[in-house]
Scaffold this active site. Structure first.
Site, PDB file in Angstrom:
ATOM      1  N   THR A 163       0.803  -1.219   0.000  1.00  0.00           N
ATOM      2  CA  THR A 163       0.000   0.000   0.000  1.00  0.00           C
ATOM      3  C   THR A 163       0.848   1.286   0.000  1.00  0.00           C
ATOM      4  OG1 THR A 163      -1.793  -1.122   1.159  1.00  0.00           O
ATOM      5  CG2 THR A 163      -1.806   1.242   1.318  1.00  0.00           C
ATOM      6  N   ARG A 190     -11.773  -9.825  -3.289  1.00  0.00           N
ATOM      7  CA  ARG A 190     -11.539  -9.392  -1.907  1.00  0.00           C
ATOM      8  C   ARG A 190     -11.188  -7.898  -1.887  1.00  0.00           C
ATOM      9  NH1 ARG A 190      -6.912  -6.787   0.605  1.00  0.00           N
ATOM     10  NH2 ARG A 190      -6.849  -7.392   2.780  1.00  0.00           N
ATOM     11  N   VAL A 191     -11.750  -7.161  -0.927  1.00  0.00           N
ATOM     12  CA  VAL A 191     -11.424  -5.745  -0.734  1.00  0.00           C
ATOM     13  C   VAL A 191     -10.985  -5.576   0.715  1.00  0.00           C
ATOM     14  CG1 VAL A 191     -12.346  -3.401  -0.711  1.00  0.00           C
ATOM     15  CG2 VAL A 191     -13.082  -5.010  -2.487  1.00  0.00           C
ATOM     16  N   GLY A 192      -9.865  -4.903   0.932  1.00  0.00           N
ATOM     17  CA  GLY A 192      -9.336  -4.734   2.289  1.00  0.00           C
ATOM     18  C   GLY A 192      -9.728  -3.408   2.904  1.00  0.00           C
ATOM     19  N   ASP A 193      -8.840  -2.883   3.712  1.00  0.00           N
ATOM     20  CA  ASP A 193      -9.115  -1.666   4.478  1.00  0.00           C
ATOM     21  C   ASP A 193      -9.074  -0.388   3.656  1.00  0.00           C
ATOM     22  OD1 ASP A 193      -6.238  -2.459   4.345  1.00  0.00           O
ATOM     23  OD2 ASP A 193      -5.938  -0.470   5.192  1.00  0.00           O
ATOM     24  N   THR A 212      -1.561   1.280   6.569  1.00  0.00           N
ATOM     25  CA  THR A 212      -0.998   0.260   5.683  1.00  0.00           C
ATOM     26  C   THR A 212      -0.743  -0.998   6.489  1.00  0.00           C
ATOM     27  OG1 THR A 212       1.020  -0.377   4.513  1.00  0.00           O
ATOM     28  CG2 THR A 212       1.226   1.492   6.011  1.00  0.00           C
ATOM     29  N   GLY A 213      -0.888  -2.155   5.845  1.00  0.00           N
ATOM     30  CA  GLY A 213      -0.633  -3.404   6.552  1.00  0.00           C
ATOM     31  C   GLY A 213      -1.743  -4.404   6.295  1.00  0.00           C
ATOM     32  N   GLU A 214      -2.002  -5.267   7.287  1.00  0.00           N
ATOM     33  CA  GLU A 214      -2.975  -6.355   7.121  1.00  0.00           C
ATOM     34  C   GLU A 214      -4.396  -5.787   7.132  1.00  0.00           C
ATOM     35  OE1 GLU A 214      -0.259  -9.916   9.035  1.00  0.00           O
ATOM     36  OE2 GLU A 214      -1.817  -9.001  10.288  1.00  0.00           O
TER      37      GLU A 214
HETATM   38  N1  GLY Z   1      -3.707  -2.848   3.448  1.00  0.00           N
HETATM   39  C1  GLY Z   1      -4.011  -3.271   2.158  1.00  0.00           C
HETATM   40  C2  GLY Z   1      -4.910  -4.403   2.076  1.00  0.00           C
HETATM   41  O1  GLY Z   1      -4.915  -5.250   2.954  1.00  0.00           O
HETATM   42  O2  GLY Z   1      -5.646  -4.491   1.118  1.00  0.00           O
END
Ligand code: GLY
Length: 280
Positions: A163, A190-193, A212-214
């Site tokens: 990110t 899949r869509v993240g944060d 940024t990260g998980e």
């Molecule tokens: N932080 C980016 C994602 O997990 O999509």
């Protein structure tokens, strides 16, 4: 203009000096912009175009072989836009900005977001893979087990950095933006944060943040908003530190965050091995 930019939290990158030079240049270009909203987009475009960062070209490939990009942006006075799950779109943050500026909505997704981008003059139909990411995808051998086994395998084999993001202020107005290609071998779609308000990005009268990260723990916790809320009590440096400590306590996840207040003071913290930043 005061600007802080990050190139993603994660493991130490292969060419840190080259990436640092790119981040520094991005911050310098951003500082020339007339408004914070233009500044954050100016910072993110070169990073989205550079395969050394996980956004746009060269970004993470999902389990079906497709790269899908996400971004979100917000200003101190509540203008908000985001776009996600877009194939063929390098500059996802430009789409997020157009959603904010030209629609009554805050988030567009998938093929319809790509069509909206094309209709708004944002480039589409780009191949976001590179020879290296195609080879990585083709040579990978994901396990047959359930989602938990799969995630452990992704963590072990695709630990790079994650990110890009920027926050800018001219001392009055402020904007924050974040852009990503998400996680390697995530389920298709899949869509993240990153395009979720308060998770990957947030701004209000107090300041702005980019996370940024998980993505899943960041989204559950609402990391970017939590970091900005810390500005009620702390300056940006300690706000970032408190936010990551609270995030780790609550989720056990791995992340980084940058914070900027409206006076232009900056903070950055991570619980990962590395997160490169540049400030101007
Ligand atoms: N932080 C980016 C994602 O997990 O999509």
């Amino acid at each position: 203009m005061h600007v802080i930019v990050h190139g993603g939290a994660g493991s130490p990158p292969a060419s840190p000096a080259t990436r640092q030079a790119t981040l520094t240049d991005a911050a310098e270009q951003a500082a020339k912009a007339e408004r914070p909203m233009e500044a954050v987009l100016a910072a993110l475009r070169p990073l989205e175009s550079d395969p050394a960062f996980n956004a746009g070209v060269g970004g993470a490939v999902q389990s079906d072989g497709e790269v899908r990009t996400d971004a979100g942006m917000m200003t101190h006075d509540g203008q908000t836009g985001a776009a996600c799950a877009m194939s063929g779109v390098v500059h996802a943050a430009d789409v997020a900005r157009t959603v904010a500026a030209e629609t009554p909505h805050v988030l567009l997704a998938g093929d319809e977001a790509v069509a909206f981008a094309a209709g708004s003059g944002v480039e589409t139909d780009r191949d976001l893979t590179t020879a290296e990411t195609r080879q990585r995808y083709e040579r990978a051998n994901p396990p047959d087990g359930g989602p938990a086994d799969h995630l452990d395998w992704v963590r072990a084999h695709f630990s790079g950095t994650d990110t890009v993001g920027a926050v800018a202020t001219d001392g009055d107005r402020l904007a924050a933006a974040t852009s990503t290609a998400g996680r390697w071998f995530a389920l298709a779609g899949r869509v993240g944060d990153v395009p979720q308000i308060g998770a990957g990005f947030y701004a209000d009268d107090r300041g702005g943040a980019s996370a940024t990260g998980e993505g899943e723990p960041i989204a559950r916790f609402g990391l970017a908003r939590h970091a900005v809320e810390q500005l009620d009590t702390y300056g940006p440096r300690q706000a970032a530190e408190e936010a990551i400590a609270d995030f780790e306590d609550a989720t056990g996840g791995r992340a980084g965050v940058i914070v900027l207040d409206r006076a232009g003071h900056t903070g950055a913290e991570r619980n990962t091995a590395a997160m490169q930043t540049a400030r101007r």
